[in-house]
Each structure stands twice: as C-alpha cells, then as structure tokens.
Design an enzyme around this catalytic site. Structure first.
Site, short mmCIF file in Angstrom:
data_model
loop_
_atom_site.label_atom_id
_atom_site.label_comp_id
_atom_site.label_asym_id
_atom_site.label_seq_id
_atom_site.Cartn_x
_atom_site.Cartn_y
_atom_site.Cartn_z
N ASP A 59 -40.63 34.18 104.84
CA ASP A 59 -40.46 34.95 105.69
C ASP A 59 -40.36 36.86 106.37
O ASP A 59 -39.50 36.83 105.83
CB ASP A 59 -39.98 34.30 107.11
CG ASP A 59 -40.46 35.01 108.31
OD1 ASP A 59 -41.08 35.77 108.76
OD2 ASP A 59 -40.23 34.20 109.15
N TYR A 65 -52.89 46.59 116.65
CA TYR A 65 -53.07 46.37 115.03
C TYR A 65 -53.46 48.21 114.65
O TYR A 65 -52.35 48.56 113.47
CB TYR A 65 -54.23 45.65 115.40
CG TYR A 65 -54.84 45.51 113.85
CD1 TYR A 65 -54.66 44.32 112.63
CD2 TYR A 65 -55.62 46.25 112.94
CE1 TYR A 65 -54.55 44.12 111.17
CE2 TYR A 65 -56.07 46.02 111.60
CZ TYR A 65 -55.28 45.08 110.60
OH TYR A 65 -55.80 44.85 109.41
P1 NAD Z 1 -54.89 36.88 106.17
O1 NAD Z 1 -54.80 36.51 107.71
O2 NAD Z 1 -55.94 35.66 105.51
O3 NAD Z 1 -53.71 35.77 105.20
C1 NAD Z 1 -52.28 36.84 105.56
C2 NAD Z 1 -51.10 35.08 104.87
O4 NAD Z 1 -50.46 36.05 105.32
C3 NAD Z 1 -51.73 34.08 105.26
O5 NAD Z 1 -51.18 33.28 103.99
C4 NAD Z 1 -50.04 33.35 105.98
O6 NAD Z 1 -49.49 32.67 105.79
C5 NAD Z 1 -48.96 35.50 105.61
N1 NAD Z 1 -48.21 35.49 106.71
C6 NAD Z 1 -48.37 35.55 107.74
N2 NAD Z 1 -46.74 35.55 108.05
C7 NAD Z 1 -46.08 36.06 107.48
C8 NAD Z 1 -44.71 36.50 107.23
N3 NAD Z 1 -44.22 36.67 108.70
N4 NAD Z 1 -44.28 36.04 106.56
C9 NAD Z 1 -44.72 36.09 104.91
N5 NAD Z 1 -46.07 35.36 104.44
C10 NAD Z 1 -46.57 35.35 106.54
O7 NAD Z 1 -55.16 37.85 105.11
P2 NAD Z 1 -55.86 39.12 104.40
O8 NAD Z 1 -57.02 39.25 106.21
O9 NAD Z 1 -56.27 38.81 103.13
O10 NAD Z 1 -55.16 39.93 105.08
C11 NAD Z 1 -54.20 40.70 104.47
C12 NAD Z 1 -53.12 42.00 104.76
O11 NAD Z 1 -54.60 42.99 104.90
C13 NAD Z 1 -53.30 42.29 105.79
O12 NAD Z 1 -52.24 43.15 106.16
C14 NAD Z 1 -54.47 42.57 106.84
O13 NAD Z 1 -53.91 43.46 108.36
C15 NAD Z 1 -54.66 43.30 106.62
N6 NAD Z 1 -56.74 44.27 105.75
C16 NAD Z 1 -57.14 42.68 106.38
C17 NAD Z 1 -58.57 43.17 106.92
C18 NAD Z 1 -59.80 42.19 106.29
O14 NAD Z 1 -60.75 42.10 106.96
N7 NAD Z 1 -58.54 40.97 105.91
C19 NAD Z 1 -58.70 44.82 106.97
C20 NAD Z 1 -57.85 44.96 107.03
C21 NAD Z 1 -56.23 44.65 106.87
#
Ligand code: NAD
Length: 247
Positions: free
Chosen positions: A60, A149
């Site tokens: 975590d 965010y």
């Molecule tokens: P996602 O939301 O699909 O997956 C997130 C992962 O983080 C999950 O596997 C979850 O179990 C894990 N997680 C959540 N809380 C946690 C914690 N406290 N400790 C450890 N693991 C934890 O991810 P995504 O969409 O690939 O996004 C990844 C990153 O990219 C994030 O920081 C997100 O803000 C950023 N981002 C995503 C997008 C998008 O469009 N998907 C765009 C810009 C930025």
C-alpha cells in the site's frame, strides 16, 4: 527486446493494471529486474503468472511503515516508477475534506513516502532515476470536474522539480510524465459510471486532437527512455504524452 535497461533494478508502483502494469512488463522486456507493487494482490498474482520473471510485492503506497520495510531490503534501486493515483470527480463544491485528504494521500503523499525511502539507497550508489506519473490535468491544464485531482497532479510536478534540484549533483534524476487520456481499467470504470457512457466515451476521445485515447504502452515507452541511460542529461522536467491535448 533491446536491453535498454539491462541489469537495472526497477520498482514500479500501481503495477496491477493500466499504466503501471504496462510499464512493469516493458521494463522487464528491456532487461530490468522488476519488482512490481500494488495494493491488489490478485492482479499482482496474475501478472506474476503471465510474466514469471517479474517479482511482485503487495504494498500500500500510503503506508509509510510498510514502504520503509520493503525498500530497506534493497542495496540498489536504479529506477523508481511512481504510478499510484485516484481520480475524484467534481468541482471544489463536490470535494469535501475527506475527499481532499484521500486524494492527497493516494496521489502525492504516496510519492513522498516512496521517494523518501528510495533516495538514501540511490545516494549510496550515486545513481538513480525517479519517474512520477502526473497528468495533463495539473498545472499544465485545467479541465472541468477534476478539482482535487488537478491539485494533486500539479503537486507532483512541484515534488518532481524539488527532488531533481536537490539531487542533481548526485547523479539522481527525477522527471514526471503527464499523460492525456489513456485506455486503462479505471478509465473504463469512469465511463461505465457516468450518466451517459456513450457520450462520456466520445467526450474523452475528443479531448485528444489525435482523435483517440492513448495506450498504457505509449506511456511505458516514454518511461523506458527516462529510466535508461539515454536520458542521462534530462532531469526536473514534465513530459506530456497526450495525443496533442496541449498543443
Ligand atoms: P488504474 O487506475 O487503472 O490502476 C491503478 C492501480 O493502482 C490499481 O492496480 C490499484 O490497485 C493501484 N492502487 C490504488 N491505490 C493504491 C495504493 N494505495 N497503493 C498501491 N497501489 C494502489 O491506473 P491508470 O489509469 O493506469 O493510472 C495510473 C496513473 O496514471 C495514475 O496516477 C493516474 O492518475 C495517472 N493517469 C492516468 C490517466 C488515464 O487516462 N488513465 C491519465 C493521466 C494520468
């Protein structure tokens, strides 16, 4: 496989799915020894089954004691890829104090904990590359209903630049990637949970002038560059990988 990260030790957070998972696999394919972490051990175990070379560790990223115990086992960390993040939906009027605290804990305090634990090990080896996942929605651009965010993702840019500045003489680099909209499981959830999923999907796609979403692989490809020795003159910067969203 090009071995651009040969023999490097890389810790990846949020590696159970989406951008973190794609990056863990991409780093491993480039020859790095990858330790994939996530709070979700089910998705981590699936990753391990698919890619036995990748080590997995339930972690975590908001739990500082567990992070310290986990990181202190390493003699060397070449790459720290921080991807944990949560998207809160709403303006400031829909963001109560709990929402604010939760988002700041998950999105930025987690990076403070991870970087603070990893830096002494990087300092001992006089080398390291930290890559933090921010977002175009940050100090780069405001978008509707992304109040807290955007505030957290802007903070990541400040954290990135501060670390880069403090450790620039120690051969430790710290950069951020600011993705546009990327096709990941949590994005699919956001579409499903919206009032009109068909319209929501169309609107998300329209944000990128390229007329499509990004893939997690396209973010991972940029991370390979930042983690590799090809980017040794690059620190303290934020790179938008966004289908033209910030042209
Ligand atoms: P996602 O939301 O699909 O997956 C997130 C992962 O983080 C999950 O596997 C979850 O179990 C894990 N997680 C959540 N809380 C946690 C914690 N406290 N400790 C450890 N693991 C934890 O991810 P995504 O969409 O690939 O996004 C990844 C990153 O990219 C994030 O920081 C997100 O803000 C950023 N981002 C995503 C997008 C998008 O469009 N998907 C765009 C810009 C930025």
């Amino acid at each position: 496989m090009a071995n651009r990260l040969k023999d490097k030790i890389a810790i990846v957070t949020a590696a159970g799915q989406g951008i973190g998972k794609a990056t863990a696999i991409a780093f491993s394919n480039e020859g790095a020894k990858v330790i994939a972490t996530d709070i979700n051990d089910k998705t981590l175990n699936e990753l391990k089954k698919e890619f036995p070379k990748i080590e997995v560790q339930k972690l975590d990223s908001t739990d500082n004691d567990s992070i310290k115990k986990f990181i202190n086992k390493f003699d060397k960390i070449d790459i720290l890829f921080n991807a944990v993040g949560f998207v809160h939906h709403g303006t400031i009027l829909e963001c109560d104090e709990n929402d604010w605290d939760f988002s700041f804990n998950v999105n930025i305090k987690s990076m403070y904990f991870m970087c603070k634990s990893a830096l002494p090990i990087m300092l001992k080896n006089n080398s390291g590359s930290i890559i933090n996942i921010s977002s175009v929605v940050s100090s780069i651009k405001g978008l509707p209903n992304r109040f807290v965010y955007g505030a957290t993702k802007a903070s990541i840019i400040g954290l990135t630049k501060s670390i880069a500045s403090d450790f620039v003489k120690n051969n430790i680099r710290c950069n951020a990637i600011a993705p546009g909209t990327v096709f990941t499981p949590s994005w699919e959830d956001r579409v499903r949970q919206s009032k009109d999923p068909v319209k929501a999907k169309k609107d998300f796609i329209a944000r990128q002038p390229m007329g499509r979403l990004g893939t997690a692989q396209e973010i991972a490809d940029f991370a390979i560059y930042l983690g590799s020795d090809e980017s040794t003159f690059t620190t303290g910067n934020v790179f938008s990988v966004d289908g033209g969203m910030t042209i």
